[in-house]
Motif scaffolding. Structure first.
Motif, short mmCIF file in Angstrom:
data_model
loop_
_atom_site.label_atom_id
_atom_site.label_comp_id
_atom_site.label_asym_id
_atom_site.label_seq_id
_atom_site.Cartn_x
_atom_site.Cartn_y
_atom_site.Cartn_z
N ALA A 1 0.83 -1.21 0.00
CA ALA A 1 0.00 0.00 0.00
C ALA A 1 0.86 1.25 0.00
N GLU A 2 1.96 1.24 0.75
CA GLU A 2 2.87 2.39 0.78
C GLU A 2 3.53 2.59 -0.57
N HIS A 3 3.89 1.49 -1.22
CA HIS A 3 4.51 1.59 -2.55
C HIS A 3 3.51 2.18 -3.55
N ILE A 4 2.28 1.70 -3.51
CA ILE A 4 1.24 2.22 -4.40
C ILE A 4 1.01 3.70 -4.13
N TYR A 5 1.02 4.09 -2.87
CA TYR A 5 0.78 5.49 -2.50
C TYR A 5 1.85 6.42 -3.07
N THR A 6 3.10 5.98 -3.08
CA THR A 6 4.19 6.86 -3.50
C THR A 6 4.49 6.80 -4.99
N SER A 7 3.97 5.80 -5.70
CA SER A 7 4.30 5.62 -7.12
C SER A 7 3.48 6.53 -8.01
N VAL A 8 4.16 7.21 -8.92
CA VAL A 8 3.51 8.09 -9.89
C VAL A 8 4.21 7.92 -11.23
N GLY A 9 3.44 7.85 -12.31
CA GLY A 9 4.03 7.69 -13.63
C GLY A 9 3.28 8.50 -14.67
N PRO A 10 3.62 8.34 -15.94
CA PRO A 10 2.97 9.09 -17.01
C PRO A 10 1.45 8.92 -17.05
N PRO B 1 -1.02 8.88 -10.76
CA PRO B 1 -0.67 8.24 -9.50
C PRO B 1 -1.16 6.79 -9.45
N ASN B 2 -0.31 5.92 -8.92
CA ASN B 2 -0.68 4.53 -8.77
C ASN B 2 -1.89 4.37 -7.85
N LYS B 3 -2.01 5.27 -6.87
CA LYS B 3 -3.14 5.17 -5.92
C LYS B 3 -4.48 5.37 -6.63
N ASP B 4 -4.51 6.16 -7.69
CA ASP B 4 -5.76 6.36 -8.43
C ASP B 4 -6.23 5.06 -9.05
N TYR B 5 -5.29 4.26 -9.54
CA TYR B 5 -5.62 2.96 -10.12
C TYR B 5 -6.30 2.09 -9.07
N LEU B 6 -5.71 2.04 -7.87
CA LEU B 6 -6.28 1.22 -6.80
C LEU B 6 -7.66 1.70 -6.39
N LEU B 7 -7.82 3.00 -6.18
CA LEU B 7 -9.10 3.53 -5.71
C LEU B 7 -10.18 3.43 -6.79
N CYS B 8 -9.80 3.62 -8.05
CA CYS B 8 -10.76 3.47 -9.14
C CYS B 8 -11.22 2.02 -9.26
N LEU C 1 -6.21 -3.10 0.72
CA LEU C 1 -5.16 -2.19 0.25
C LEU C 1 -5.67 -0.76 0.18
N ALA C 2 -6.90 -0.57 -0.29
CA ALA C 2 -7.47 0.78 -0.38
C ALA C 2 -7.64 1.38 1.01
N SER C 3 -8.05 0.58 1.97
CA SER C 3 -8.20 1.06 3.35
C SER C 3 -6.85 1.47 3.92
N ARG C 4 -5.83 0.66 3.67
CA ARG C 4 -4.49 1.00 4.14
C ARG C 4 -3.99 2.29 3.48
N LEU C 5 -4.29 2.44 2.20
CA LEU C 5 -3.86 3.64 1.49
C LEU C 5 -4.52 4.89 2.06
N ARG C 6 -5.82 4.79 2.36
CA ARG C 6 -6.51 5.95 2.96
C ARG C 6 -5.93 6.27 4.33
N GLY C 7 -5.49 5.25 5.05
CA GLY C 7 -4.85 5.50 6.33
C GLY C 7 -3.54 6.24 6.17
N ILE C 8 -2.80 5.87 5.13
CA ILE C 8 -1.53 6.56 4.84
C ILE C 8 -1.81 8.02 4.47
N GLU C 9 -2.81 8.22 3.63
CA GLU C 9 -3.17 9.59 3.24
C GLU C 9 -3.56 10.43 4.46
N LYS C 10 -4.33 9.86 5.34
CA LYS C 10 -4.79 10.60 6.52
C LYS C 10 -3.61 10.98 7.40
#
Length: 235
Positions: free
Chosen positions: A153-162, A165-172, A192-201
């Motif tokens: 989840a942390e890796h997805i949160y920090t990854s961004v490419g052309p 953001p990787n997190k958009d893929y997960l949340l979508c 994973l989405a719940s963990r990502l939202r926790g990281i964002e918060k």
């Protein structure tokens, strides 16, 4: 469908989407059917297309793939998978556009993925449909295998490419799955989405009430100043 797995121009061609194809459909489809396949498990264990789809070559993002359940059961996975159903969407491609769409999909999906055919079960109980599906099998170099959910989840949160953001893929994907059926949620994706939202918060704190009050006052002041300036000009 012909014996060699290729679809003749006038035969029906169906495609199963279990990742971004759910909310970003292929071109030239004339039917979209929610449903599921069996015998697989969906996991965020595949490196994104060309390693820059949702990340960079130095820090590649993650996307989902399907894993045969029989193989998955031999792995040490942190997430259980109680349901034998992997939900997604099947698309029927217009017969005269099949070749064009196949070329499009080979560009979009082929890096690390291989073509398979599987039975798709429509949510409304209609007859089973034979669909093409792209799967990143464990023997391809883009396959990452089991990962610690929090680190993933942390890796997805920090990854961004052309592609964003990787997190958009997960949340979508989470939102798209929730919209298919009351039964279509995926525990791996939801966790994973719940963990990502926790990281964002934790890393993106909400402004304090005092700061919000200051910003509202500044906006109000700017609005009043603009009105006074307009009145001075006689407008």
């Amino acid at each position: 469908m012909s014996a060699d797995g290729l679809t003749a121009e006038k035969e029906e061609f169906w495609l199963f989407g279990y990742g971004s194809l759910i909310w970003k459909p292929p071109p030239h489809f004339d039917q979209r059917v929610p449903g599921y396949v069996t015998g697989y498990v969906r996991r965020f264990w595949q490196v994104g297309r060309y390693q820059d789809h949702r990340g960079t070559p130095e820090a590649p993002g993650r996307v989902v793939t399907l894993i045969e359940r029989s193989f998955w059961e031999t792995l040490d996975d942190h997430h259980p998978s109680g349901s034998d159903r992997v939900w997604g969407t099947a698309y029927r491609i217009q017969p005269d556009k099949v070749a064009e769409v196949r070329d499009y999909l080979d560009i979009r999906e082929i890096n690390g993925y291989t073509v398979h055919y599987t039975d798709f079960h429509p949510a409304d109980g209609s007859p089973v449909i034979k669909t093409l599906v792209y799967i990143g099998t464990p023997d391809n170099e883009q396959f990452m295998g089991p990962q610690d959910p929090q680190k993933l989840a942390e890796h997805i949160y920090t990854s961004v490419g052309p592609s964003g953001p990787n997190k958009d893929y997960l949340l979508c994907l989470e939102a798209a799955l929730d919209g298919l059926s009351p039964e279509s949620g995926d525990g791996h994706i939801t966790d994973l989405a719940s963990r990502l939202r926790g990281i964002e918060k934790r890393l993106e704190p909400v402004p304090s009430p005092d700061q919000e009050a200051i910003e509202r006052e500044l906006e109000k002041r700017e609005s009043i100043d603009g009105l006074e300036e307009t009145e001075k000009r006689g407008l």
